[in-house]
Every structure is written in structure tokens, then in C-alpha cells.
Design an enzyme around this catalytic site. Structure first.
Site, PDB file in Angstrom:
ATOM      1  N   ARG A 181       5.701  -2.693   1.170  1.00 29.70           N
ATOM      2  CA  ARG A 181       5.195  -2.896  -0.187  1.00 29.70           C
ATOM      3  C   ARG A 181       4.829  -1.551  -0.816  1.00 29.70           C
ATOM      4  NH1 ARG A 181       0.670  -7.378  -0.547  1.00 29.70           N
ATOM      5  NH2 ARG A 181       1.149  -7.141  -2.778  1.00 29.70           N
ATOM      6  N   CYS A 239      -5.582  -2.153  -1.997  1.00 27.82           N
ATOM      7  CA  CYS A 239      -4.571  -2.996  -1.342  1.00 27.82           C
ATOM      8  C   CYS A 239      -3.883  -3.798  -2.424  1.00 27.82           C
ATOM      9  CB  CYS A 239      -5.217  -3.882  -0.274  1.00 27.82           C
ATOM     10  SG  CYS A 239      -6.489  -4.990  -0.919  1.00 27.82           S
TER      11      CYS A 239
END
Length: 284
Positions: A181, A239
Site C-alpha cells: 500500500r 496508517c
């Protein structure tokens, strides 16, 4: 003060003169486990067995405000509502708190961070979560006496989007998501993949052993030092939505390294098309 507690340490604390309040924060990022299976329900899991006396806390409803606007998927909860939820759970300023989840540690870390950020002096996460506990479980729902905890935000450092961008240039900003990611190879949730320019990839999953327990403090210090932290400079973490990043802030605390949390995280950053996005393995 230690940020985590072992199962044996918790058993001893529960038998002591001032036993901790226990908060069960079982939660899962993906609501649907697999096709055809029921959605994850932390309260249902809690009802099938929890630590004796533990009170269930709902991450989405009590540890975050509803998503919407520009705050990301898990915005900070309203301070007054958070305080009321903690008092209902029996949290008081003079009594220690231990939080746990199913073993991943992310949800427990979110509760730990919020309580510490709002001024509670003694909060720890059960290392390894419920799976590490060898003692009895119960299914009865306790009715704790109301606590007296009053949140006073600001006890831990907090970043907004501009602060995260600045820290990526002036200090160390860790991206706690999975490497793919960060690199922008996949993005299963947010508008676009990639990372904040200058951020360093540091997946929070690499802070724990196979059993979900944190690596020893010296190993965590070595890991973070190799990634650029640990020499006294400012450190921050983000995150996807401010949950797994709280787990990395906790890991940094175990290592003795203070760190700020960017709560809005990538879900907030990437929602604004005007913000820059970097891709690939390098911070850029």
C-alpha cells in the site's frame, strides 16, 4: 511506565490491592470476513467469553467519531462523549487500566493512545491480547461502578495533515501500513495508493512476533534506529485511518521512543486531490 503488560503480569495485578479496569476492544478492519460468513461483531465475540470483569468498548462508536468530511475513516471522538463512555466502563484517574483485543493489538492500541492522549496516567495493553490469556473467561456482562475520568487532551503529541507533511521533511514520519500500500501497488480502501512524500515504510506487523506479542524492546529500538528514528529527533506515525498507527506508536513507546500520531492518516490525506502522493519503495 510500561506501556504493555504480560498475561502473567495482568493476573498478578488483578489479585493486587488496586486491580486495573479491563476494557475489551475486539475489532476487525474488514467487516465481512469472507463471502458467505457473518460480519464481525466484537460485542458478539465479547459475549462468548471475556476476561472477568472486562467491559466491552466499541472502537467505531466510542473510540472514533463517525467518518465523513475530511477527518478520515476514524476521526477523534468527541471528548465529552469519549469521557462519558470511559466513565460508564468504570475508568477513574486513580485506577490503572488494561486494554486488550483479540490478539492483533491494533484496537487495544487505539484505546491505549486515546486514554493516554486525554491524560490518563496508567494505561497498558495486554501483550498478545486475549489469545495470550491463560486464565478463566466469563460471559456475564458486568455492571461497573461509574468512574470519574475526565479527559484532558494533549498529553501525547498529535499531528494534522500539515504537521505530518512538515515532519516528513524535518524528522521521521513512519507509514505503518503494508508495504504494497505504501508503494502504491494496491489500495483496497482509499481513493488512491501511495504514501506521503518523505514518509518511511515501517509496517506495524513487523513489530511483533508470530504469536502477536511485541518484539523485545532492544529489538524494536534497533529496528526503528535502522529506519532513522531513535537519535532524539521528532518521530510521527500514520496508517490508513489512525488505528494500526497507534499500534506503532505503542511499539515505539516500548522501545523508549516518543512519537506523534497522525489520526487522519492516509484516509484523510488521500481524500484531498490537492495533496501530493508519492509511489514506489523510496520516501521521495
Amino acid at each position: 511506565m510500561n506501556a504493555i503488560i504480560s498475561a502473567s503480569g495482568l493476573a498478578s495485578a488483578l489479585a493486587g490491592p488496586n486491580p486495573p479496569v479491563l476494557l475489551d476492544v475486539r475489532w476487525q478492519l474488514t467487516l465481512a470476513r469472507t463471502a458467505g460468513e457473518p460480519a464481525f461483531d466484537g460485542r458478539f465475540e465479547y459475549g462468548t467469553g471475556h476476561l472477568p470483569g472486562a467491559v466491552y468498548v466499541d472502537l467505531d462508536r466510542e473510540l472514533a467519531s463517525p467518518p465523513g468530511g475530511t477527518g478520515g475513516r476514524h476521526p477523534l471522538p468527541d471528548t465529552e462523549e469519549f469521557g462519558a463512555a470511559m466513565r460508564r466502563a468504570g475508568v477513574s484517574a486513580t485506577r490503572p487500566v488494561v486494554v486488550y483485543d483479540g490478539g492483533q493489538g491494533w484496537a487495544a492500541a487505539r484505546a491505549w493512545w486515546l486514554l493516554r492522549w486525554t491524560g490518563h496516567p496508567d494505561v497498558r495493553v495486554l501483550d498478545g491480547g486475549l489469545t495470550a490469556w491463560q486464565g478463566p473467561l466469563e460471559t456475564a456482562v458486568p455492571e461497573p461502578a461509574a468512574g470519574d475520568f475526565v479527559p484532558r487532551p494533549g498529553a501525547l503529541p498529535l499531528l494534522d495533515a500539515d504537521g505530518a507533511a512538515a515532519l516528513a521533511r524535518s524528522g521521521v514520519l513512519f507509514d505503518a501500513r503494508a508495504g504494497e500500500r505504501y508503494r502504491g501497488e494496491v489500495e483496497p480502501i482509499d481513493r488512491v495508493g501511495g504514501h506521503i512524500p518523505g514518509a518511511v515504510s515501517a509496517p506495524t506487523t513487523e513489530n511483533v512476533a508470530a504469536d502477536g506479542r511485541f518484539l523485545p524492546a532492544e529489538e524494536l529500538r534497533a529496528r526503528f534506529k535502522a529506519l532513522g528514528a531513535g537519535d532524539g529527533g521528532e518521530v510521527g506515525v500514520y496508517c490508513g485511518s489512525g488505528v494500526s498507527a497507534a499500534h506503532e506508536v505503542l511499539a515505539l513507546a516500548v522501545a523508549g521512543i516518543p512519537a506523534a500520531l497522525y489520526v487522519g492518516s492516509w484516509s484523510e490525506w488521500s481524500a484531498d486531490p490537492s495533496r501530493p502522493v508519492a509511489v514506489g519503495p523510496d520516501p521521495q
